[in-house]
Enzyme design. Sequence first.
Site, PDB file in Angstrom:
ATOM      1  N   ASP A 623       0.878  -1.160   0.000  1.00 20.53           N
ATOM      2  CA  ASP A 623       0.000   0.000   0.000  1.00 20.53           C
ATOM      3  C   ASP A 623       0.921   1.217   0.000  1.00 20.53           C
ATOM      4  O   ASP A 623       1.513   1.565   1.020  1.00 20.53           O
ATOM      5  CB  ASP A 623      -0.881  -0.024   1.248  1.00 20.53           C
ATOM      6  N   ASN A 625      -0.020   4.314  -0.755  1.00 24.72           N
ATOM      7  CA  ASN A 625      -0.742   5.542  -0.455  1.00 24.72           C
ATOM      8  C   ASN A 625      -0.426   6.648  -1.456  1.00 24.72           C
ATOM      9  O   ASN A 625      -0.292   7.820  -1.090  1.00 24.72           O
ATOM     10  CB  ASN A 625      -0.430   6.016   0.964  1.00 24.72           C
TER      11      ASN A 625
END
Length: 759
Positions: A623, A625
């Site tokens: 992840d 982001n």
Amino acid sequence: MADYSAYQRGAGQIFYPQHTQPSLHSRNLPNRVRSPTTNSTRLPFNPDTPSPTRSPGPQSPQQFGMFSQGHSHQSHSAMMNGGGAGHQRYGMQMNLGKPFQHNQTHQHHAHAHQQHQEHAAGTHGGQYNHQHNISSGGLSNAQPPFAPGHLQNGTPSSVHSAVSKPPNEHWAEQLQLAQKAREMTQSHSHARNHPSVNKSVVAGTTNGVQKEADKEERNRHAVPHANEDHIWTILDFGGQNLKVITASLFQYDFLTRLYLNCNKLTFLPPAIGRLRQLTHLDVSLNELQFLPPEIGMLVNLKQLLLFDNQLRDLPFELGSLYQLDMLGIDGNPIPEDMRSIVIEQGTTELIKYFRENARGPEPPPERDWIVLDELSDSNQETVTALSYNILCDKYCTQSLYGYTPSAALLWENRRETILAELRERNADIVCLQEIDQESFNDFFRGALAHDDYKGVFWPKSRARTMAEKEAKLVDGCAIFYKNTKYILLDKQLIDFANTAINRPDMKGEHDIFNRVMPRDDIAVVAFLENRATGSRLIVGNVHVFWNPAFTDVKLVQVAILMEQITKFANKWAKFPPCTDKALYRFTNGDEEEGKETPDTTQEPGPSMEYSDGAQIPFLLCGDFNSLPHSSIYDLIVQGNLPNSHSDLGSRKYGNFTRDGISHPFSLKSSYAAIGEMAFTNYVPAFCGVLDYIWYSTNTLQVVGLLGDVDKDYLQRVPGFPNYHFPSDHLALYAQYMVKGRKEKKVVEPDFGQGRDRRS
């Protein structure tokens, strides 16, 4: 994960007090069946019906315009906040709060205000000027109140409306709003009674427990809303005798307030669910007989006024409207049990009831498997990888996911759904983010061991400073791999903050101590060898800092990640051959006929050798982001980023800001072949791609991908998690072909025709 709420909202967005009270009712779900679909057949469009793209016909009560060009005053008719700078945009003044909560002693202003409006209309060609309204006094309504016998649609007022002393503050407010709605029957009444002319607006009463503060770790940055590009976000179609709504209205997905009161609407189209930025929707005094289930998509609603319609039932999808402060139901023949909940306990309790008892949508179709390249050779070595942010239990709270039933948020339920998906995909490599220490040790490690997995895990760095009880709840990153296929040669933790402050070139840099060091994000790296083929594989798993205000920190974290993996890879390229790769196995048993069970285990092959780290097959999951157009995406794909990049700004991060950032790997996003996913993170405030699986193009070739979620399923699902998707992120899954090594051809010397001559 990603709750994207750090950015301010755009024009027309105002602060309103939150009145959210999470509920934890028990719920039985023997069958998850989609709610009955209502008939969405649309009536023929009336050419005299005003629409955002068409001027009203000659029979319309009043023409309206978005802007009054060539005139110094702005119209108060339809588009409520289209004023120019000289008039201070209405969007910046819409302090409605509870717009109709006025003391009844102010009703004597109505007649004078109506006369003043008539004068303004005669002077300015029928356009109501807000400066005139201000001078007329604040709490005005253009027409006298309706008597109970004159309610639109002939709908009798609620029996409770006659109660002299309402049972509670909430119901008193409901009755007051209902009375105001019955008074506002002229065309564009909301525009005429704009709060900018009222200096005595009373704040709404609190209707429930205040939302608990969001935990920082689950915050996400929200991409700027579309309405930031619009100078008007509020639309008033009140009192226009509309029988249908033009479809073009639902293209205005930047609207925050929509007034359709005092018309002749018999239904709302399902497309109303597209207006997901709405905070206020008023459809009072119509002839509505039902609400479409898609109304549950409007999770930002704080006020939904349905006064004096013909609603005999309400859809359970209203349970998604967790931010709703006021559900105006007075004057509708709805069931008494629903009415009594609102009367005695308020809107919040009815929303809880709907949320906890809704059956929810039908299960979605299986995500498509996208074949990018056929495998011509069945003996070709392949590897499958899955990356999944599973949403840590600590962050999965009713305050953050108020649109989700409490049973769907329970970790005991979510982890079983997650485990079922991992088993179904049966990937060779599984990378999980936001998995806490307790879940890894007490659940996933043991459960996945039955499916031939071994795992590597590290929590975020803050766990080192905590007592054992608290540390086990800290999330981190885990890598699982098939034990019969791979052997673990090495594993490494990359602690971004600790690595940064110990770099010689970053010592003494204030930005390192103030911005990078306080973040405890980490990455985990594993070095594996295929037992059968001897090929080796680097697997990285990372969870990058979430905050969009710290794009420089994210970039530094990924720069450190790539720098550290480069060092590890160069070291691993010199690793000696693995001599102990035989898999331990029990003695073969006998079949029923006494024959020995054949051993199908492939004999271990010799370890492959690599000239440098960049030649080792490499998968990087996580992840990040970061969106596909971010600097992090560019750095990973292009292999370098200049020190002058805007995300670094004027900050000082040692060699990164002096020489730029680079890495030696040839990487590509696995989903780049289809233009990336539609989204990997789905919540009401954000829908976009944050998760990736990168692969080294010189050693691997992606041949298959797990596709997007069915679009029809998403039409009634405002966000994840839910019963079918246990995290607000999607699992990414891909298959790769390991490219063959290019062996150097041995060229035999040619001595000509004489070399075979006999002596």
